[in-house]
Design a protein around this motif. Structure first.
Motif, PDB file in Angstrom:
ATOM      1  N   GLY A   7       0.811  -1.209   0.000  1.00 33.74           N
ATOM      2  CA  GLY A   7       0.000   0.000   0.000  1.00 33.74           C
ATOM      3  C   GLY A   7       0.846   1.261   0.000  1.00 33.74           C
ATOM      4  N   LEU A   8       1.927   1.262   0.771  1.00 38.06           N
ATOM      5  CA  LEU A   8       2.838   2.398   0.795  1.00 38.06           C
ATOM      6  C   LEU A   8       3.524   2.579  -0.558  1.00 38.06           C
ATOM      7  N   TRP A   9       3.991   1.489  -1.131  1.00 39.48           N
ATOM      8  CA  TRP A   9       4.636   1.518  -2.450  1.00 39.48           C
ATOM      9  C   TRP A   9       3.663   2.067  -3.502  1.00 39.48           C
ATOM     10  N   LYS A  10       2.456   1.562  -3.481  1.00 37.00           N
ATOM     11  CA  LYS A  10       1.444   1.995  -4.445  1.00 37.00           C
ATOM     12  C   LYS A  10       1.117   3.478  -4.260  1.00 37.00           C
ATOM     13  N   TYR A  11       1.017   3.921  -3.024  1.00 37.20           N
ATOM     14  CA  TYR A  11       0.708   5.323  -2.745  1.00 37.20           C
ATOM     15  C   TYR A  11       1.826   6.241  -3.222  1.00 37.20           C
ATOM     16  N   SER A  66       2.227  16.861 -10.171  1.00 33.55           N
ATOM     17  CA  SER A  66       2.288  16.269  -8.831  1.00 33.55           C
ATOM     18  C   SER A  66       2.092  14.753  -8.895  1.00 33.55           C
ATOM     19  N   ASN A  67       0.961  14.248  -8.469  1.00 37.43           N
ATOM     20  CA  ASN A  67       0.752  12.804  -8.416  1.00 37.43           C
ATOM     21  C   ASN A  67      -0.192  12.322  -9.511  1.00 37.43           C
ATOM     22  N   SER A  68      -0.283  13.076 -10.604  1.00 40.16           N
ATOM     23  CA  SER A  68      -1.200  12.720 -11.688  1.00 40.16           C
ATOM     24  C   SER A  68      -0.508  12.840 -13.037  1.00 40.16           C
TER      25      SER A  68
END
Length: 85
Positions: A7-11, A66-68
């Motif tokens: 989950g951390l990796w994916k985030y 950013s994250n997109s």
């Protein structure tokens, strides 16, 4: 424990991807808009307005904010012209 790290990796490393279709009538500024967006977000030099030609097909622009990830599809309305020389 594995699911926590997964989950951390994916985030941290997964980007949300959006596809944006740019449609409009001929000479409405669709390609100019795409070039301006690339200039603003990619810190690259844009084509001068007199060098932008009508799109005979499509232009694809990819911008990461950013994250997109944004994928722009500039769909041209001009018919492709074949020059026979």
């Amino acid at each position: 424990m594995f699911s926590l790290f997964y989950g951390l990796w994916k985030y941290l490393f997964t980007k949300t991807e959006f596809h944006v279709l740019i449609l409009g009538i001929d000479k409405a500024g669709k390609t100019t808009l795409l070039e301006k967006l690339k200039t603003v977000y990619l810190n690259m030099e844009s084509l001068p307005h007199d060098r932008i030609v009508p799109t005979g097909g499509l232009n694809i622009g990819r911008i990461q904010v950013s994250n997109s990830k944004l994928v722009f599809w500039d769909l041209g309305g001009q018919h492709a012209r074949v020059l026979i020389g």
